[in-house]
Design a protein around this motif. Structure first.
Motif, mmCIF file in Angstrom:
data_model
loop_
_atom_site.group_PDB
_atom_site.id
_atom_site.type_symbol
_atom_site.label_atom_id
_atom_site.label_comp_id
_atom_site.label_asym_id
_atom_site.label_seq_id
_atom_site.Cartn_x
_atom_site.Cartn_y
_atom_site.Cartn_z
ATOM 1 N N PHE A 63 60.581 -27.248 138.296
ATOM 2 C CA PHE A 63 61.725 -28.085 137.879
ATOM 3 C C PHE A 63 62.648 -27.130 136.875
ATOM 4 O O PHE A 63 63.789 -27.312 137.104
ATOM 5 N N ILE A 100 68.776 -34.985 140.803
ATOM 6 C CA ILE A 100 67.886 -34.931 139.984
ATOM 7 C C ILE A 100 68.396 -35.029 138.620
ATOM 8 O O ILE A 100 69.198 -34.222 138.207
ATOM 9 N N TRP A 144 71.330 -38.407 137.241
ATOM 10 C CA TRP A 144 71.635 -37.821 138.660
ATOM 11 C C TRP A 144 73.403 -38.120 139.018
ATOM 12 O O TRP A 144 73.513 -39.088 138.533
ATOM 13 N N GLU A 173 62.406 -28.674 131.180
ATOM 14 C CA GLU A 173 61.823 -29.702 131.821
ATOM 15 C C GLU A 173 61.307 -30.663 131.113
ATOM 16 O O GLU A 173 61.205 -30.815 129.836
#
Length: 428
Positions: A63, A100, A144, A173
């Motif tokens: 990530f 994401i 996102w 992350e």
């Protein structure tokens, strides 16, 4: 003259992880040891902990590698050239153009201390006393395909050429184990011009330092060619005597010249304000000198005079000539103002020496306008030297204390009190 369109400038980012490769290896080996220990000891809880640790580490690492992918950072400004006390509109924007989210992100930008934040909320600005810069910080999270924007108004408080940047973006992350960073190593440049004052509102005496272009007393004359002769009168300059005609007529005669509408004004900016020319002087006095030089240049160019600029600051040490060669027009004013913005406050030599060194490059019969805050005998000798070569010399005194006595042949003006009143400031 000032670009009113927004400038959009971003750099190619340099990205990387906040944690080193060595630490990644240590963490992976630690969880691997836990997993092996659980297997050897047939301990389900330890095995589960090791598996979760390795899985979380791998997912967090992956990530962090993509967290700042397709994340774009921009700064926009309402121009790149301003005057002192003008407002710079700055827009800071970050966009996440991927499906994401980014759970945590921090943005840092460095700004010179001369920019005064006009917004009521300035909690995002932190002053760094070591680097004498302001650090603009934002903490946020992004969904996102989200774009976030912040608007600021910055007041220019001092003349100069300033760089905004570098910028840095950091993210982690969801587990907070790993992070990534993007560095933007380029800079946005803002040029701040000195103030310009209206010479008419500053109540210049009737005997203007630039002379009269038509009618009245011919203070400025075109020495490129005489229009006639007249008999010599005590007080006439020796440089105007026509010796050939005087010998023929058996009486001294001087040349007559026409007033010139394209006369050259040489603006001399003296940054030495103390007896020791190399010592840094009063910053406020130097800034007043820059403003007066800008005001004279603007006034002269607006009246179609030719203007050149020189200074004795450190940047002119190698060339020892004009910073801006004599010229006319709006572009000439831009060159003069940009040069004044770049002048530093340290002198490489006294102005008295500098004037003599480059006097051969002065156009014949030009007016030398000296903006200065310190007068001594050496400067008076240099002024006399220039006058003997046929130049008109004007002194604009901006120093402390009483006005210096420089003799009756040189015009000297005192603008100190008037320049402290900002209501006289104008912009081209």
């Amino acid at each position: 003259m000032r670009n009113s369109n927004y400038s959009d400038k971003s750099s190619a980012p340099v990205s990387g992880l906040l944690i080193t490769t060595q630490w990644l290896e240590v963490l992976f080996l630690a969880f691997l040891v836990v997993l092996i220990s659980g297997i050897v000891g047939s301990n389900g809880g330890v095995i589960a902990f090791g598996v979760m640790g390795i899985t979380a580490g791998i997912l967090s690492y992956l990530f962090s590698r993509v967290a700042l992918n397709q994340v774009f950072y921009q700064k926009k400004f309402s121009g790149n050239r301003f005057f002192v006390d003008e407002i710079v509109a700055m827009e800071v924007m970050i966009s996440n153009k991927k499906p994401i989210p980014v759970p945590w992100i921090r943005i840092q930008d460095e700004l010179p201390e001369i920019f005064e934040v006009e917004n009521t909320d300035i909690t995002n600005f932190i002053y760094n006393s070591y680097t004498k810069t302001q650090v603009l910080r934002h903490f946020t999270s992004m969904r996102w395909y989200e774009r976030i924007k912040w608007d600021y108004k910055l007041k220019c408080t001092r003349r100069g050429v300033f760089k905004i940047g570098p910028s840095k973006i950091e993210s982690t992350e969801p587990f907070g184990m790993f992070g990534s960073v993007i560095n933007y190593d380029t800079f946005d440049e803002i040029i701040v011009y000195p103030k310009i004052f209206s010479l008419d509102e500053l109540e210049l005496p009737p005997l203007k330092p630039f002379g009269e272009s038509s009618g009245g007393m011919e203070l400025i004359q075109d020495f490129s060619g005489p229009r006639g002769l007249r008999e010599y009168i005590p007080g006439d300059k020796l440089s105007t005597i026509n010796w050939k005609a005087s010998a023929k007529l058996q009486k001294l005669h001087v040349n007559l010249y026409d007033p010139s509408s394209a006369h050259t004004i040489v603006v001399a900016v003296a940054v030495d304000s103390l007896e020791n020319y190399w010592a840094p002087g009063d910053v406020d006095i130097v800034e007043n000198i820059m403003s007066m030089a800008a005001s004279i240049s603007y006034h002269a160019l607006s009246n179609n005079y030719t203007v050149g600029l020189l200074s004795n600051d450190m940047q002119t040490q190698e060339s020892k000539a004009f910073i801006v060669s004599p010229g006319r027009g709006e572009y000439q004013l831009t060159k003069v103002l940009e040069s004044l913005a770049n002048i530093n406050t340290l002198a490489y030599a006294p102005m008295s020496e500098h004037l003599i060194e480059i006097s051969r490059s002065f156009p014949m019969g030009s007016t030398i306008t000296i903006c200065i805050s310190y007068v001594n005998d050496n400067l008076l000798n240099s002024i006399q030297y220039l006058m003997d070569r046929g130049h008109l010399v004007v002194v604009l005194y901006l120093g402390k204390g009483d006005m210096p006595d420089i003799g009756s042949d040189v015009k000297i003006y005192d603008f100190r009190e008037k320049m402290n009143n900002n209501e006289f400031a104008i912009k081209p």
